[in-house]
Design a protein around this motif. Structure first.
Motif, PDB file in Angstrom:
ATOM      1  N   ALA A 183       0.866  -1.125  -0.033  1.00 26.32           N
ATOM      2  CA  ALA A 183      -0.032  -0.187  -0.027  1.00 26.32           C
ATOM      3  C   ALA A 183       0.725   1.305  -0.104  1.00 26.32           C
ATOM      4  CB  ALA A 183      -0.838  -0.038   1.100  1.00 26.32           C
ATOM      5  N   ASP A 184       1.939   1.317   0.677  1.00 30.97           N
ATOM      6  CA  ASP A 184       2.928   2.375   0.492  1.00 30.97           C
ATOM      7  C   ASP A 184       3.492   2.478  -0.623  1.00 30.97           C
ATOM      8  OD1 ASP A 184       2.729   2.735   3.384  1.00 30.97           O
ATOM      9  OD2 ASP A 184       4.716   1.527   3.851  1.00 30.97           O
ATOM     10  N   GLY A 185       3.904   1.680  -1.352  1.00 28.30           N
ATOM     11  CA  GLY A 185       4.326   1.727  -2.662  1.00 28.30           C
ATOM     12  C   GLY A 185       3.132   2.200  -3.713  1.00 28.30           C
ATOM     13  N   ALA A 186       1.933   1.777  -3.361  1.00 28.04           N
ATOM     14  CA  ALA A 186       0.782   2.252  -4.325  1.00 28.04           C
ATOM     15  C   ALA A 186       0.601   3.701  -4.035  1.00 28.04           C
ATOM     16  CB  ALA A 186      -0.152   1.532  -4.076  1.00 28.04           C
ATOM     17  N   ALA A 187       0.645   4.241  -2.821  1.00 25.82           N
ATOM     18  CA  ALA A 187       0.587   5.690  -2.618  1.00 25.82           C
ATOM     19  C   ALA A 187       1.519   6.553  -2.991  1.00 25.82           C
ATOM     20  CB  ALA A 187       0.341   5.678  -0.854  1.00 25.82           C
ATOM     21  N   LEU A 188       2.717   6.036  -3.020  1.00 34.85           N
ATOM     22  CA  LEU A 188       3.860   6.990  -3.758  1.00 34.85           C
ATOM     23  C   LEU A 188       3.552   6.932  -5.330  1.00 34.85           C
ATOM     24  CD1 LEU A 188       6.223   8.528  -3.405  1.00 34.85           C
ATOM     25  CD2 LEU A 188       7.540   6.107  -3.630  1.00 34.85           C
ATOM     26  N   VAL A 189       3.194   6.060  -5.869  1.00 36.01           N
ATOM     27  CA  VAL A 189       3.035   6.320  -7.400  1.00 36.01           C
ATOM     28  C   VAL A 189       1.758   7.145  -7.626  1.00 36.01           C
ATOM     29  CG1 VAL A 189       2.269   4.828  -9.516  1.00 36.01           C
ATOM     30  CG2 VAL A 189       3.719   3.933  -7.890  1.00 36.01           C
ATOM     31  N   ALA A 190       0.764   7.135  -7.000  1.00 38.80           N
ATOM     32  CA  ALA A 190      -0.446   7.987  -6.918  1.00 38.80           C
ATOM     33  C   ALA A 190       0.335   9.247  -6.826  1.00 38.80           C
ATOM     34  CB  ALA A 190      -1.593   7.473  -5.881  1.00 38.80           C
ATOM     35  N   ALA A 191       0.961   9.524  -5.735  1.00 36.14           N
ATOM     36  CA  ALA A 191       1.589  10.887  -5.350  1.00 36.14           C
ATOM     37  C   ALA A 191       2.207  11.447  -6.795  1.00 36.14           C
ATOM     38  CB  ALA A 191       2.367  11.077  -4.129  1.00 36.14           C
ATOM     39  N   ALA A 192       3.003  10.691  -7.384  1.00 32.58           N
ATOM     40  CA  ALA A 192       3.623  11.148  -8.618  1.00 32.58           C
ATOM     41  C   ALA A 192       2.924  11.385  -9.692  1.00 32.58           C
ATOM     42  CB  ALA A 192       4.714   9.927  -8.929  1.00 32.58           C
ATOM     43  N   VAL A 193       1.800  10.658  -9.937  1.00 35.77           N
ATOM     44  CA  VAL A 193       0.730  10.792 -11.082  1.00 35.77           C
ATOM     45  C   VAL A 193       0.058  12.122 -10.648  1.00 35.77           C
ATOM     46  CG1 VAL A 193      -1.290  10.017 -12.043  1.00 35.77           C
ATOM     47  CG2 VAL A 193       0.730   8.402 -11.749  1.00 35.77           C
ATOM     48  N   GLU A 194      -0.085  12.304  -9.597  1.00 33.78           N
ATOM     49  CA  GLU A 194      -1.050  13.590  -9.034  1.00 33.78           C
ATOM     50  C   GLU A 194      -0.049  14.678  -9.387  1.00 33.78           C
ATOM     51  OE1 GLU A 194      -3.337  15.781  -5.176  1.00 33.78           O
ATOM     52  OE2 GLU A 194      -2.362  13.516  -4.956  1.00 33.78           O
ATOM     53  N   ALA A 195       1.299  14.677  -9.035  1.00 35.42           N
ATOM     54  CA  ALA A 195       2.161  15.813  -9.130  1.00 35.42           C
ATOM     55  C   ALA A 195       2.448  16.285 -10.605  1.00 35.42           C
ATOM     56  CB  ALA A 195       3.602  15.454  -8.440  1.00 35.42           C
ATOM     57  N   PHE A 196       2.451  15.189 -11.585  1.00 29.35           N
ATOM     58  CA  PHE A 196       3.004  15.534 -13.173  1.00 29.35           C
ATOM     59  C   PHE A 196       2.039  14.697 -13.942  1.00 29.35           C
ATOM     60  CE2 PHE A 196       7.279  16.362 -10.883  1.00 29.35           C
ATOM     61  CZ  PHE A 196       7.036  17.754 -10.860  1.00 29.35           C
ATOM     62  N   GLY A 197       1.141  13.923 -13.477  1.00 33.12           N
ATOM     63  CA  GLY A 197       0.207  13.455 -14.621  1.00 33.12           C
ATOM     64  C   GLY A 197       0.471  12.182 -15.015  1.00 33.12           C
ATOM     65  N   ARG A 198       1.752  11.520 -14.815  1.00 35.95           N
ATOM     66  CA  ARG A 198       2.070  10.240 -15.695  1.00 35.95           C
ATOM     67  C   ARG A 198       3.427  10.028 -14.692  1.00 35.95           C
ATOM     68  NH1 ARG A 198       1.939  10.454 -20.690  1.00 35.95           N
ATOM     69  NH2 ARG A 198       3.533   9.054 -21.136  1.00 35.95           N
ATOM     70  N   VAL A 199       3.737   8.808 -15.068  1.00 31.96           N
ATOM     71  CA  VAL A 199       5.074   8.083 -14.564  1.00 31.96           C
ATOM     72  C   VAL A 199       5.582   7.375 -16.058  1.00 31.96           C
ATOM     73  CG1 VAL A 199       6.449   6.314 -13.030  1.00 31.96           C
ATOM     74  CG2 VAL A 199       4.362   7.969 -12.099  1.00 31.96           C
ATOM     75  N   ASP A 200       6.700   7.695 -16.279  1.00 29.40           N
ATOM     76  CA  ASP A 200       7.355   7.209 -17.664  1.00 29.40           C
ATOM     77  C   ASP A 200       8.746   6.115 -17.073  1.00 29.40           C
ATOM     78  OD1 ASP A 200       6.059   8.596 -19.831  1.00 29.40           O
ATOM     79  OD2 ASP A 200       6.814  10.219 -18.542  1.00 29.40           O
ATOM     80  N   CYS A 201       9.216   6.499 -15.957  1.00 25.19           N
ATOM     81  CA  CYS A 201      10.334   5.950 -15.540  1.00 25.19           C
ATOM     82  C   CYS A 201      10.153   5.554 -13.853  1.00 25.19           C
ATOM     83  CB  CYS A 201      11.712   6.416 -15.661  1.00 25.19           C
ATOM     84  SG  CYS A 201      11.934   7.242 -17.365  1.00 25.19           S
ATOM     85  N   LEU A 202      10.322   4.436 -13.386  1.00 27.91           N
ATOM     86  CA  LEU A 202      10.040   3.849 -12.040  1.00 27.91           C
ATOM     87  C   LEU A 202      11.544   3.381 -11.590  1.00 27.91           C
ATOM     88  CD1 LEU A 202       8.735   3.478  -9.329  1.00 27.91           C
ATOM     89  CD2 LEU A 202       8.009   1.256 -10.441  1.00 27.91           C
ATOM     90  N   ILE A 203      12.272   4.141 -10.770  1.00 24.97           N
ATOM     91  CA  ILE A 203      13.449   3.777 -10.241  1.00 24.97           C
ATOM     92  C   ILE A 203      13.304   3.437  -8.722  1.00 24.97           C
ATOM     93  CG2 ILE A 203      15.903   4.311 -10.094  1.00 24.97           C
ATOM     94  CD1 ILE A 203      14.574   4.547 -12.989  1.00 24.97           C
TER      95      ILE A 203
END
Length: 271
Positions: free
Chosen positions: A75-95
């Protein structure tokens, strides 16, 4: 002959999510991805001042965001991805760079449940949540952008493992097991996702001069033993890890998938 302008590793227009980005390898990766033109979201847990200073250094919140997020559960991991999408609209690279390495030697016969679960939860369980949510976000982006060439690259995942994942590490079985799982996860994700244009690779560092390794490397005997196993005769720098991570997310690595990229000064020569 036309003038040659050199090779450019550009991530202009891309959004990168980098975990554990406030210090060490993570911070070096944040700086390098920003220098390549990507907008970056990075996570931190406790180093707030360092995180805020890094955001300013990298151009401010219009292009770089720090998110305080514990990473110990899916759930922590999912929350972080959601925060990234909220910030800039997408995620192209996950490190996926975060992790813990209990510095004390702990024989397996006396390792506690708490130590084992603590290491596995941070180093593996949260990674599952990050990857699951990150892949879902990338697949949504592909659907919304319409059809494209079947083999075109639409997303990158880079997991940070360790030489301990490849040869084991006595008295650190919890860490080695968690990082070994990331190598298997890399290969599984590559087999599953490469045909969809999502490339997953792994960088496996050896000894690197970070805060996490400082406790061990500050001991002269431990440092001597560590460097004796490295043909280059020295500890790596954080930039020497960040560089390969960046490369794996550029078009220059568009035909690389499921690879274990060894960055260890020649200490471990395995795939």
């Amino acid at each position: 002959m036309s003038e040659m302008n050199g090779v450019v590793m550009s991530l202009a227009g891309k959004v990168a999510l980098i975990t554990g980005g406030s210090r060490g390898i993570g911070a070096a990766t944040v700086r390098m991805f920003r220098a390549a033109g990507a907008r970056v979201v990075f996570s931190y847990q406790a180093a707030q001042e360092q995180a805020e200073a890094l955001v300013v250094e990298c151009g401010g919140e219009e292009v770089c965001r720090a998110v305080r997020q514990a990473l110990a559960t899916p759930a922590d991991g999912a929350a972080l991805v959601a925060a990234a999408v909220e910030a800039f609209g997408r995620v192209d690279c996950l490190i996926v760079n975060h992790g813990i390495w209990p510095a004390h030697d702990q024989p397996i016969a006396t390792m506690t449940d708490e130590q084992w679960r603590g290491t596995i939860s941070i180093n593996l369980d949260s990674v599952f949540g990050l990857v699951r949510a990150g892949v879902a976000a990338m697949q949504t982006q592909v659907r919304e952008s319409g059809p494209g060439a079947p083999s075109s690259v639409k997303g990158h995942i880079v997991l940070i493992a360790s030489t301990a994942a490849q040869r084991g590490e006595a008295f650190h079985a919890d860490y080695a097991a968690s990082k070994g799982a990331l190598i298997s996860l890399t290969k599984s994700l590559s087999s599953e996702l490469a045909g969809q244009g999502i490339l997953c690779n792994c960088v496996a560092p050896g000894w690197v001069g970070t805060e996490m390794s400082l406790a061990a490397l500050s001991d002269p005997e431990t440092s001597k033993k560590a460097t004796a196993l490295i043909p280059l005769g020295r500890i790596g720098s954080v930039e020497e890890i960040a560089g390969p991570v960046l490369f794996l997310c550029t078009p220059l690595a568009g035909f690389v998938s499921g690879e274990i990229f060894n960055v260890n000064g020649g200490a471990v020569l395995v795939g």
